[in-house]
Scaffold this active site. Structure first.
Site, PDB file in Angstrom:
ATOM      1  N   LYS A 220      -7.510   8.720  13.811  1.00 21.18           N
ATOM      2  CA  LYS A 220      -6.998   9.470  12.908  1.00 21.18           C
ATOM      3  C   LYS A 220      -6.965  11.054  13.246  1.00 21.18           C
ATOM      4  O   LYS A 220      -6.119  11.939  13.027  1.00 21.18           O
ATOM      5  CB  LYS A 220      -7.495   9.485  11.228  1.00 21.18           C
ATOM      6  CG  LYS A 220      -7.160   8.184  10.827  1.00 21.18           C
ATOM      7  CD  LYS A 220      -5.882   7.851  10.822  1.00 21.18           C
ATOM      8  CE  LYS A 220      -5.220   6.502  10.079  1.00 21.18           C
ATOM      9  NZ  LYS A 220      -3.662   6.266   9.831  1.00 21.18           N
TER      10      LYS A 220
ATOM     11  N   TYR B 187     -11.981   4.315  13.783  1.00 22.56           N
ATOM     12  CA  TYR B 187     -11.051   4.744  12.931  1.00 22.56           C
ATOM     13  C   TYR B 187     -11.086   6.308  12.601  1.00 22.56           C
ATOM     14  O   TYR B 187      -9.881   6.986  12.940  1.00 22.56           O
ATOM     15  CB  TYR B 187     -11.250   4.090  11.588  1.00 22.56           C
ATOM     16  CG  TYR B 187     -10.239   4.707  10.385  1.00 22.56           C
ATOM     17  CD1 TYR B 187      -9.009   3.935  10.033  1.00 22.56           C
ATOM     18  CD2 TYR B 187     -10.511   5.442   9.512  1.00 22.56           C
ATOM     19  CE1 TYR B 187      -8.240   4.191   9.360  1.00 22.56           C
ATOM     20  CE2 TYR B 187      -9.548   5.863   8.668  1.00 22.56           C
ATOM     21  CZ  TYR B 187      -8.418   5.241   8.400  1.00 22.56           C
ATOM     22  OH  TYR B 187      -7.559   5.549   7.364  1.00 22.56           O
TER      23      TYR B 187
ATOM     24  N   THR C  15      -5.996   0.903  -2.320  1.00 19.96           N
ATOM     25  CA  THR C  15      -5.048  -0.211  -1.430  1.00 19.96           C
ATOM     26  C   THR C  15      -5.913  -1.238  -1.019  1.00 19.96           C
ATOM     27  O   THR C  15      -6.901  -1.115  -1.048  1.00 19.96           O
ATOM     28  CB  THR C  15      -4.336   0.437  -0.329  1.00 19.96           C
ATOM     29  OG1 THR C  15      -5.059   0.820   0.630  1.00 19.96           O
ATOM     30  CG2 THR C  15      -3.395   1.580  -0.750  1.00 19.96           C
TER      31      THR C  15
ATOM     32  N   GLY D  60       0.848  -1.120   0.104  1.00 21.01           N
ATOM     33  CA  GLY D  60      -0.059   0.020   0.112  1.00 21.01           C
ATOM     34  C   GLY D  60       0.926   1.318   0.125  1.00 21.01           C
ATOM     35  O   GLY D  60       1.878   1.457  -0.572  1.00 21.01           O
TER      36      GLY D  60
ATOM     37  N   ASP E  83       7.211  -3.716   9.412  1.00 18.07           N
ATOM     38  CA  ASP E  83       5.769  -3.832   9.260  1.00 18.07           C
ATOM     39  C   ASP E  83       5.761  -5.257  10.149  1.00 18.07           C
ATOM     40  O   ASP E  83       6.463  -6.124  10.473  1.00 18.07           O
ATOM     41  CB  ASP E  83       5.413  -4.444   7.817  1.00 18.07           C
ATOM     42  CG  ASP E  83       3.892  -4.305   7.482  1.00 18.07           C
ATOM     43  OD1 ASP E  83       3.550  -3.418   6.746  1.00 18.07           O
ATOM     44  OD2 ASP E  83       3.241  -5.265   7.991  1.00 18.07           O
TER      45      ASP E  83
HETATM   46  N1  LIG Z   1      -6.421   3.526   2.066  1.00 18.44           N
HETATM   47  C1  LIG Z   1      -6.794   4.550   2.160  1.00 18.44           C
HETATM   48  O1  LIG Z   1      -8.036   4.741   1.494  1.00 18.44           O
HETATM   49  C2  LIG Z   1      -6.340   5.581   3.344  1.00 18.44           C
HETATM   50  C3  LIG Z   1      -7.150   6.456   3.437  1.00 18.44           C
HETATM   51  C4  LIG Z   1      -6.399   7.449   4.356  1.00 18.44           C
HETATM   52  C5  LIG Z   1      -5.514   7.077   5.327  1.00 18.44           C
HETATM   53  N2  LIG Z   1      -5.128   5.920   5.072  1.00 18.44           N
HETATM   54  C6  LIG Z   1      -3.987   5.475   5.942  1.00 18.44           C
HETATM   55  O2  LIG Z   1      -2.780   5.259   5.328  1.00 18.44           O
HETATM   56  C7  LIG Z   1      -1.860   4.025   5.998  1.00 18.44           C
HETATM   57  C8  LIG Z   1      -1.738   3.138   5.059  1.00 18.44           C
HETATM   58  O3  LIG Z   1      -2.798   2.597   4.778  1.00 18.44           O
HETATM   59  P1  LIG Z   1      -2.873   1.744   3.212  1.00 18.44           P
HETATM   60  O4  LIG Z   1      -4.115   2.106   2.574  1.00 18.44           O
HETATM   61  O5  LIG Z   1      -1.687   1.632   2.633  1.00 18.44           O
HETATM   62  O6  LIG Z   1      -3.213   0.228   4.020  1.00 18.44           O
HETATM   63  P2  LIG Z   1      -2.839  -1.434   3.926  1.00 18.44           P
HETATM   64  O7  LIG Z   1      -3.502  -2.174   4.527  1.00 18.44           O
HETATM   65  O8  LIG Z   1      -2.542  -1.642   2.220  1.00 18.44           O
HETATM   66  O9  LIG Z   1      -1.248  -1.494   4.558  1.00 18.44           O
HETATM   67  C9  LIG Z   1      -1.096  -0.934   5.938  1.00 18.44           C
HETATM   68  C10 LIG Z   1       0.108  -1.715   6.485  1.00 18.44           C
HETATM   69  O10 LIG Z   1       0.317  -1.537   7.721  1.00 18.44           O
HETATM   70  C11 LIG Z   1       0.799  -2.921   8.218  1.00 18.44           C
HETATM   71  N3  LIG Z   1       0.166  -2.934   9.793  1.00 18.44           N
HETATM   72  C12 LIG Z   1      -0.995  -3.158  10.253  1.00 18.44           C
HETATM   73  N4  LIG Z   1      -1.061  -3.281  11.505  1.00 18.44           N
HETATM   74  C13 LIG Z   1       0.313  -2.987  11.870  1.00 18.44           C
HETATM   75  C14 LIG Z   1       0.865  -3.134  13.057  1.00 18.44           C
HETATM   76  N5  LIG Z   1       0.325  -3.561  14.316  1.00 18.44           N
HETATM   77  N6  LIG Z   1       2.273  -2.896  13.120  1.00 18.44           N
HETATM   78  C15 LIG Z   1       3.068  -3.015  11.872  1.00 18.44           C
HETATM   79  N7  LIG Z   1       2.600  -2.924  10.761  1.00 18.44           N
HETATM   80  C16 LIG Z   1       1.090  -3.029  10.830  1.00 18.44           C
HETATM   81  C17 LIG Z   1      -0.107  -3.886   7.421  1.00 18.44           C
HETATM   82  O11 LIG Z   1       0.517  -5.053   7.545  1.00 18.44           O
HETATM   83  C18 LIG Z   1      -0.083  -3.181   6.054  1.00 18.44           C
HETATM   84  O12 LIG Z   1       1.486  -3.694   5.424  1.00 18.44           O
HETATM   85  C19 LIG Z   1      -2.711   3.823   7.334  1.00 18.44           C
HETATM   86  O13 LIG Z   1      -2.390   4.414   8.325  1.00 18.44           O
HETATM   87  C20 LIG Z   1      -4.082   4.164   6.713  1.00 18.44           C
HETATM   88  O14 LIG Z   1      -5.045   4.544   7.804  1.00 18.44           O
HETATM   89  C21 LIG Z   1      -5.415   4.844   3.922  1.00 18.44           C
END
Ligand SMILES: NC(=O)c1ccc[n+]([C@@H]2O[C@H](COP(=O)([O-])OP(=O)(O)OC[C@H]3O[C@@H](n4cnc5c(N)ncnc54)[C@H](O)[C@@H]3O)[C@@H](O)[C@H]2O)c1
Length: 245
Positions: free
Chosen positions: A161, A157, A192, A20, A40
């Site tokens: 945030k 969530y 993602t 992601g 991770d």
């Molecule tokens: N995807 C979206 O639409 C979106 C929007 C706004 C914010 N975000 C934020 O962006 C960030 C990345 O999200 P993403 O979309 O890439 O999600 P994703 O699920 O693709 O990736 C998240 C990663 O975090 C890792 N992870 C989860 N829990 C963990 C822990 N306890 N310790 C270590 N690693 C851990 C997972 O293994 C994964 O590799 C997050 O903080 C998410 O909240 C995402």
């Protein structure tokens, strides 16, 4: 004039780096000349090997951001970093009113999404201060700005945030005088795995679509470099115009 977007010789640690936005942020850092420390819960070994195979220095560690002791072990093993990015996050969609196990899920979300960035700060800020400065980047969300963009997003969530954004403000005021710039990125919906099955009414989005991971990752990489030296306590809204304020 020097290119302040480059990260030549800078080592950047990224949590949530196995996929992601985090994995893409690592790719952007590498493209800008930086080294990466991939952290991770899941293995980042394949990504690390890919980087090393392309001449980009990379280390990988499996650690839970909710457990500070595990991050302390990473810090002891990986060596000094110029920047740390707290990107790991989870977004469960269990309904807060109807799901009987919701309280436990609430605590899991807070542990990963809010205590996780606090742990990153507690582990790396003293080190960044001791080495004379650095950057900390926290990944928040548009959910923390305006309550979410999908009808199924839940309050744990959103609250976590919003907490990340407040944490950035709190930290930035205290650590800018010590040489550490602390900023955040608040992405809108991104393509993602986290939101692969989440319903969005993209027809109502100003750009008509979700972000691609690199469209969030480049701003993260920017905040890690000297181009962001005068930024402290900013949350970059990278949402395609979905929320302006
Ligand atoms: N995807 C979206 O639409 C979106 C929007 C706004 C914010 N975000 C934020 O962006 C960030 C990345 O999200 P993403 O979309 O890439 O999600 P994703 O699920 O693709 O990736 C998240 C990663 O975090 C890792 N992870 C989860 N829990 C963990 C822990 N306890 N310790 C270590 N690693 C851990 C997972 O293994 C994964 O590799 C997050 O903080 C998410 O909240 C995402």
């Amino acid at each position: 004039m020097e290119n302040a977007l480059k990260l030549d010789g800078k080592r950047v640690l990224i949590t949530g780096a196995s996929r992601g936005i985090g994995a893409m942020a690592a790719r952007c850092v590498g493209a800008l000349g930086g080294e990466v420390v991939l952290v991770d819960l899941l293995s980042c070994a394949a990504l690390r090997d890919e980087f090393n195979g392309r001449g980009i220095r990379a280390q990988s560690f499996q650690a839970d951001v909710a457990k500070r002791a595990e991050l302390e072990q990473v810090a002891a093993a990986c060596g000094p970093v110029a920047a740390a990015v707290a990107c790991a996050g989870i977004c469960p969609f269990e309904d807060w009113l109807s799901d009987s196990g919701w309280d436990e899920i609430f605590h899991q979300v807070m542990d990963v999404n809010l205590l996780g960035p606090i742990n990153v700060a507690r582990v790396w800020l003293p080190r960044l201060v001791a080495q004379g400065g650095g950057k900390l980047v926290m990944v928040g969300s548009i959910a923390g700005r305006m309550g979410g963009t999908s009808p199924i997003v839940q309050p744990h969530y959103v609250a976590s945030k919003g907490g990340v954004h407040a944490l950035v403000y709190w930290l930035a005021q205290r650590y800018a005088p010590k040489g550490v710039r602390i900023n955040g990125v608040a992405p809108g919906p991104v393509e993602t795995e986290m939101t692969a099955t989440t319903p969005y009414d993209t027809a109502r989005f100003p750009l008509g679509r979700r972000a691609k991971p690199e469209e969030i990752a480049w701003p993260i990489a920017f905040l890690c470099g000297s181009g962001a030296d005068f930024m402290s306590g900013a949350i970059l809204d990278v949402n395609g115009g979905l929320f302006v304020g």
